[in-house]
Design an enzyme around this catalytic site. Structure first.
Site, mmCIF file in Angstrom:
data_model
loop_
_atom_site.group_PDB
_atom_site.id
_atom_site.type_symbol
_atom_site.label_atom_id
_atom_site.label_comp_id
_atom_site.label_asym_id
_atom_site.label_seq_id
_atom_site.Cartn_x
_atom_site.Cartn_y
_atom_site.Cartn_z
ATOM 1 N N LYS A 22 44.316 -21.246 17.529
ATOM 2 C CA LYS A 22 45.361 -20.227 17.677
ATOM 3 C C LYS A 22 45.027 -19.281 18.829
ATOM 4 O O LYS A 22 45.879 -18.976 19.666
ATOM 5 C CB LYS A 22 45.475 -19.422 16.378
ATOM 6 C CG LYS A 22 46.214 -18.108 16.503
ATOM 7 C CD LYS A 22 46.225 -17.340 15.208
ATOM 8 C CE LYS A 22 45.090 -16.377 15.017
ATOM 9 N NZ LYS A 22 45.201 -15.091 15.721
ATOM 10 N N ASN A 23 43.773 -18.817 18.875
ATOM 11 C CA ASN A 23 43.405 -17.821 19.891
ATOM 12 C C ASN A 23 43.291 -18.416 21.291
ATOM 13 O O ASN A 23 43.166 -17.674 22.263
ATOM 14 C CB ASN A 23 42.106 -17.111 19.503
ATOM 15 C CG ASN A 23 42.343 -16.085 18.411
ATOM 16 O OD1 ASN A 23 43.491 -15.866 18.001
ATOM 17 N ND2 ASN A 23 41.285 -15.462 17.924
ATOM 18 N N ARG A 92 49.905 -8.311 17.692
ATOM 19 C CA ARG A 92 49.326 -7.608 18.828
ATOM 20 C C ARG A 92 49.203 -8.473 20.075
ATOM 21 O O ARG A 92 49.271 -7.986 21.192
ATOM 22 C CB ARG A 92 47.935 -7.104 18.458
ATOM 23 C CG ARG A 92 47.906 -6.007 17.444
ATOM 24 C CD ARG A 92 46.493 -5.555 17.268
ATOM 25 N NE ARG A 92 45.846 -5.428 18.570
ATOM 26 C CZ ARG A 92 45.926 -4.368 19.357
ATOM 27 N NH1 ARG A 92 46.602 -3.328 18.960
ATOM 28 N NH2 ARG A 92 45.318 -4.348 20.519
ATOM 29 N N CYS A 116 46.139 -1.653 13.875
ATOM 30 C CA CYS A 116 46.324 -2.691 12.875
ATOM 31 C C CYS A 116 45.257 -2.498 11.818
ATOM 32 O O CYS A 116 44.412 -1.600 11.941
ATOM 33 C CB CYS A 116 46.258 -4.081 13.489
ATOM 34 S SG CYS A 116 44.630 -4.566 13.998
ATOM 35 N N ARG A 121 42.431 -0.526 18.021
ATOM 36 C CA ARG A 121 42.643 -1.557 19.035
ATOM 37 C C ARG A 121 43.471 -1.103 20.229
ATOM 38 O O ARG A 121 44.603 -1.541 20.429
ATOM 39 C CB ARG A 121 43.248 -2.807 18.390
ATOM 40 C CG ARG A 121 42.335 -3.403 17.354
ATOM 41 C CD ARG A 121 42.879 -4.630 16.715
ATOM 42 N NE ARG A 121 42.670 -5.828 17.503
ATOM 43 C CZ ARG A 121 42.916 -7.052 17.065
ATOM 44 N NH1 ARG A 121 43.367 -7.225 15.847
ATOM 45 N NH2 ARG A 121 42.716 -8.109 17.831
ATOM 46 N N ASP A 304 35.335 -12.712 13.855
ATOM 47 C CA ASP A 304 36.367 -13.422 13.091
ATOM 48 C C ASP A 304 35.793 -14.282 11.961
ATOM 49 O O ASP A 304 36.555 -14.862 11.184
ATOM 50 C CB ASP A 304 37.223 -14.293 14.022
ATOM 51 C CG ASP A 304 38.200 -13.458 14.833
ATOM 52 O OD1 ASP A 304 38.301 -12.241 14.577
ATOM 53 O OD2 ASP A 304 38.866 -14.014 15.731
ATOM 54 N N ILE A 326 32.199 -4.998 16.457
ATOM 55 C CA ILE A 326 33.364 -5.159 17.346
ATOM 56 C C ILE A 326 34.541 -4.273 16.921
ATOM 57 O O ILE A 326 35.147 -3.597 17.748
ATOM 58 C CB ILE A 326 33.814 -6.638 17.402
ATOM 59 C CG1 ILE A 326 32.633 -7.560 17.730
ATOM 60 C CG2 ILE A 326 34.952 -6.826 18.413
ATOM 61 C CD1 ILE A 326 32.017 -7.403 19.101
ATOM 62 N N ARG A 396 49.225 -16.649 9.090
ATOM 63 C CA ARG A 396 49.289 -16.277 10.508
ATOM 64 C C ARG A 396 48.351 -17.135 11.339
ATOM 65 O O ARG A 396 48.624 -17.413 12.501
ATOM 66 C CB ARG A 396 48.853 -14.813 10.687
ATOM 67 C CG ARG A 396 49.917 -13.801 10.373
ATOM 68 C CD ARG A 396 49.413 -12.408 10.675
ATOM 69 N NE ARG A 396 48.685 -12.426 11.941
ATOM 70 C CZ ARG A 396 47.658 -11.634 12.235
ATOM 71 N NH1 ARG A 396 47.249 -10.743 11.369
ATOM 72 N NH2 ARG A 396 47.055 -11.719 13.402
HETATM 73 C C1 UD1 Z 1 40.551 -11.203 20.284
HETATM 74 C C2 UD1 Z 1 40.958 -12.187 19.203
HETATM 75 C C3 UD1 Z 1 40.493 -11.667 17.844
HETATM 76 C C4 UD1 Z 1 39.003 -11.376 17.868
HETATM 77 C C5 UD1 Z 1 38.629 -10.474 19.042
HETATM 78 C C6 UD1 Z 1 37.129 -10.269 19.194
HETATM 79 C C7 UD1 Z 1 42.995 -13.207 20.056
HETATM 80 C C8 UD1 Z 1 44.463 -13.335 19.951
HETATM 81 N N1 UD1 Z 1 42.410 -12.333 19.224
HETATM 82 O O1 UD1 Z 1 41.221 -9.974 20.012
HETATM 83 O O2 UD1 Z 1 40.796 -12.670 16.863
HETATM 84 O O3 UD1 Z 1 38.628 -10.755 16.658
HETATM 85 O O4 UD1 Z 1 39.131 -11.035 20.271
HETATM 86 O O5 UD1 Z 1 36.489 -11.484 19.339
HETATM 87 O O6 UD1 Z 1 42.355 -13.880 20.840
HETATM 88 N N2 UD1 Z 1 39.165 -2.680 23.161
HETATM 89 C C9 UD1 Z 1 39.356 -1.461 23.781
HETATM 90 N N3 UD1 Z 1 40.263 -1.381 24.794
HETATM 91 C C10 UD1 Z 1 40.954 -2.466 25.249
HETATM 92 C C11 UD1 Z 1 40.747 -3.707 24.622
HETATM 93 C C12 UD1 Z 1 39.841 -3.786 23.580
HETATM 94 O O7 UD1 Z 1 38.749 -0.454 23.403
HETATM 95 O O8 UD1 Z 1 41.750 -2.320 26.193
HETATM 96 C C13 UD1 Z 1 38.225 -2.767 22.024
HETATM 97 C C14 UD1 Z 1 38.952 -3.149 20.725
HETATM 98 O O9 UD1 Z 1 39.501 -2.043 20.081
HETATM 99 C C15 UD1 Z 1 37.851 -3.782 19.923
HETATM 100 C C16 UD1 Z 1 37.003 -4.463 20.999
HETATM 101 O O10 UD1 Z 1 37.336 -3.839 22.224
HETATM 102 O O11 UD1 Z 1 37.101 -2.814 19.258
HETATM 103 C C17 UD1 Z 1 37.216 -5.957 21.104
HETATM 104 O O12 UD1 Z 1 38.567 -6.223 21.375
HETATM 105 P P1 UD1 Z 1 39.048 -7.488 22.201
HETATM 106 O O13 UD1 Z 1 37.864 -8.291 22.625
HETATM 107 O O14 UD1 Z 1 39.995 -7.026 23.239
HETATM 108 O O15 UD1 Z 1 39.813 -8.294 21.082
HETATM 109 P P2 UD1 Z 1 41.302 -8.844 21.143
HETATM 110 O O16 UD1 Z 1 41.558 -9.479 22.450
HETATM 111 O O17 UD1 Z 1 42.236 -7.795 20.643
#
Ligand code: UD1
Length: 421
Positions: A22-23, A92, A116, A121, A304, A326, A396
């Site tokens: 999915k990701n 998201r 969420c 996030r 995850d 994370i 999901r």
């Molecule tokens: C993706 C995955 C999710 C997984 C996560 C971490 C998808 C669709 N989802 O989520 O399943 O749990 O990676 O492996 O691929 N952050 C910021 N600012 C930003 C972006 C992120 O502060 O602009 C923080 C987030 O709040 C979080 C951390 O960075 O605490 C990691 O987020 P991120 O790696 O971006 O995860 P996602 O891409 O949302």
């Protein structure tokens, strides 16, 4: 709303093949917006998040046709560059359309995703770096509106290796002028997959598998056919289900190197883990022992699989510590596991799990996708019956989880959850 009724303590045995990730497919579907050429995708999983992304793309003018396991896509006639709140609020990952829309059409309007269940996030890393590439960003009425004359390739350094930001910026770089360099990029295998998809479209991307990704802007892309990697998180969930129920399960359809850290931890617990070319066998060979686990960006232990691993820890002898690095609020499964008899205490961003405790069936509630999987695992190891409520969270991200577990011997029934009020 559906619920799962699970009768536990049945040993799981056999073989199961995971779906495509999915990701990996979520950003690849967003990347379709970069192409005016025919694209064929193989084995796109039929999941709620994926259906939401298709709906979002259709609203923008993307046309699709499904023939067996092949989805043919035509994104040549995009009629809108706006992702509305109605869809974004349910997923998201909708934010992934920002980079490709801006890159190709020089304009994108995407509803802010908001928080969420697992944390606030933010998307500041996405926006800050798009600005560095020359985008003008305005936040108004709950929307991010980004415009540019032309994105300009530049050197970007991520403050944190965010998976989503790396993917969004990689896609933004496709029609940018010159070279976009993303330093401190995330290393998750789904990023390599997106990069390989872009390469198959004729976009030069280098540095795959390293912390520095480079994408060289192009003026056109070519037709392609692509199949995403197997779902490592789904795979890890089945390996853990095998150990929870003292069974032996062969999980195939994915790259075992994508779960190296998880295999190492399961071995440390006392499980027999055999890596195959396209999968892993997990075998229970005697009492599981407590371990300490910290979630980290790839190649560390994936957040995850944190909730599912915590379910396994309840069946391991001794005190295990699970530290979540994370997301700030990813322990929603803890009170539900406690309802089943688990002994877990929270201390800051760590959960201290005392095992092994006998689990007994009770009604429990899903709060987010991976927390739901942990509850299913715990239910499989519980005596009596567990009603797992609100399984739409599970739907999901897991394709036919109940059927796949039933094929391994799990006793699971899907029923409609009655509303009391
Ligand atoms: C993706 C995955 C999710 C997984 C996560 C971490 C998808 C669709 N989802 O989520 O399943 O749990 O990676 O492996 O691929 N952050 C910021 N600012 C930003 C972006 C992120 O502060 O602009 C923080 C987030 O709040 C979080 C951390 O960075 O605490 C990691 O987020 P991120 O790696 O971006 O995860 P996602 O891409 O949302």
């Amino acid at each position: 709303m559906d619920k799962l009724i699970i009768n536990g303590t049945k040993v799981l045995n056999g073989e199961v093949k995971v779906s495509r990730a999915k990701n990996a497919y979520l950003p690849i579907l967003a990347a379709l917006l970069l192409s005016d050429q025919k694209i064929e995708l193989e084995d796109v999983p039929n999941l709620r998040d994926i259906r939401t992304m298709w709906q979002l793309l259709k609203n923008l003018g993307v046309k699709t046709e499904v023939n067996g396991n092949i989805t043919t896509v035509d994104a040549s006639n995009i009629t809108s560059q706006e992702a509305t709140y109605e869809l974004v609020k349910t997923m998201r990952a909708s934010i992934f359309v920002l980079g490709p829309l801006l890159s190709r059409f020089k304009r994108a309007k995407v509803s802010l995703p908001g928080g969420c269940a697992i944390g606030t996030r933010p998307i500041d890393l996405h926006l800050k770096n798009l600005e560095k590439m020359g985008a003008k960003i305005v936040m108004q009425n709950g929307y991010v509106e980004a415009t540019c004359d032309q994105l300009i390739g530049t050197k970007l350094v991520l403050d944190f290796p965010s998976v989503g930001a790396t993917e969004n910026l990689l896609m933004a770089g496709v029609f940018a002028k010159g070279e976009t360099i993303i330093d401190n990029a995330a290393l998750e295998p789904e990023i390599d997959d997106l990069a390989n998809f872009l390469i198959s479209m004729g976009v030069p991307v280098s540095g795959i598998g390293t912390k520095t990704l480079k994408v060289t802007g192009v003026t056109s892309v070519k037709a392609t056919k692509y199949r995403a990697i197997g779902d490592r998180i789904e795979a890890g969930t089945y390996l853990m289900a095998a150990l929870m129920t003292k069974g032996e399960v062969k999980v195939t359809g994915f790259n075992p190197n994508h779960l190296s850290n998880v295999s190492e931890k399961l071995r440390e617990m006392g499980a027999e883990i055999t890596e195959l070319e396209n999968g892993i066998i997990a075998k229970y060979i005697g009492e599981l022992k407590a371990v300490d686990v910290s979630t980290e960006p790839f190649p560390g232990f994936p957040t995850d699989l944190q909730a599912q691993m915590m379910a396994v820890m309840t069946q391991a002898t001794g005190t295990s510590v699970m530290t979540e690095n994370i997301f700030e609020n990813r322990f929603m499964h803890v009170p539900e596991l406690v309802r089943l008899g688990a002994k877990i205490k929270l201390k800051g961003n760590s959960a201290i799990v005392k095992g092994a405790t006998p689990l007994t069936g009770a009604p429990v509630m899903c709060t987010d996708l991976r927390a739901s999987a942990a509850l299913v695992l715990a239910a499989l190891a519980s005596t009596g019956t567990t009603d797992v409520l609100r399984v739409y969270h599970l739907d999901r991200g897991y394709e036919q989880l109940d059927q796949k577990l039933m094929a391994l011997g799990g006793r699971i029934e899907r029923a409609v959850e009655k509303e009391m009020i």
